[in-house]
Design an enzyme around this catalytic site. Structure first.
Site, mmCIF file in Angstrom:
data_model
loop_
_atom_site.group_PDB
_atom_site.id
_atom_site.type_symbol
_atom_site.label_atom_id
_atom_site.label_comp_id
_atom_site.label_asym_id
_atom_site.label_seq_id
_atom_site.Cartn_x
_atom_site.Cartn_y
_atom_site.Cartn_z
ATOM 1 N N HIS A 169 -5.587 -20.135 26.484
ATOM 2 C CA HIS A 169 -6.876 -19.523 26.198
ATOM 3 C C HIS A 169 -7.125 -18.407 27.199
ATOM 4 O O HIS A 169 -6.712 -18.506 28.353
ATOM 5 C CB HIS A 169 -8.002 -20.558 26.292
ATOM 6 C CG HIS A 169 -7.803 -21.694 25.337
ATOM 7 N ND1 HIS A 169 -8.054 -21.580 23.984
ATOM 8 C CD2 HIS A 169 -7.340 -22.937 25.504
ATOM 9 C CE1 HIS A 169 -7.756 -22.716 23.385
ATOM 10 N NE2 HIS A 169 -7.322 -23.559 24.285
ATOM 11 N N ALA A 170 -7.765 -17.359 26.784
ATOM 12 C CA ALA A 170 -8.194 -16.232 27.613
ATOM 13 C C ALA A 170 -7.093 -15.725 28.542
ATOM 14 O O ALA A 170 -6.129 -15.132 28.086
ATOM 15 C CB ALA A 170 -9.465 -16.585 28.361
#
Length: 93
Positions: free
Chosen positions: A15-16
């Site tokens: 994620h991210a």
């Protein structure tokens, strides 16, 4: 086809920031690579949206694959990046 199965080493999963690191590394490998959850459909590893869409969690198994020439070395490096939760692609394995 060369394939590597590896558990995601980033606690927050892909994620991210970790996804961004992985996508940059996959793009820098210079070969087409796919990524998938162990039981899922493969997506383009060079696509940020596709990688984020996997929803891969920390510790979850993913599959990296490519049928390009030189895929073994590239997949080894990407697998190490993912497994160890590194901030950049290792020079060698």
């Amino acid at each position: 086809m060369a394939e590597r199965r590896v558990n995601v080493g980033w606690n927050e999963g892909l994620h991210a920031r970790p996804a961004s690191i992985f996508v940059r590394a996959a793009t820098a490998s210079g070969i087409p690579v796919t990524i998938a959850k162990a039981d899922g459909n493969p997506v383009n590893a060079a696509s940020m949206l596709a990688v984020l869409g996997l929803g891969a969690q920390g510790g979850e198994e993913i599959v990296l694959a490519s049928d390009a020439e030189g895929a073994d070395a590239a997949l080894d490096r990407l697998a190490r990046l993912v497994a160890e939760g590194l901030d950049e692609l290792p020079e060698t394995v």
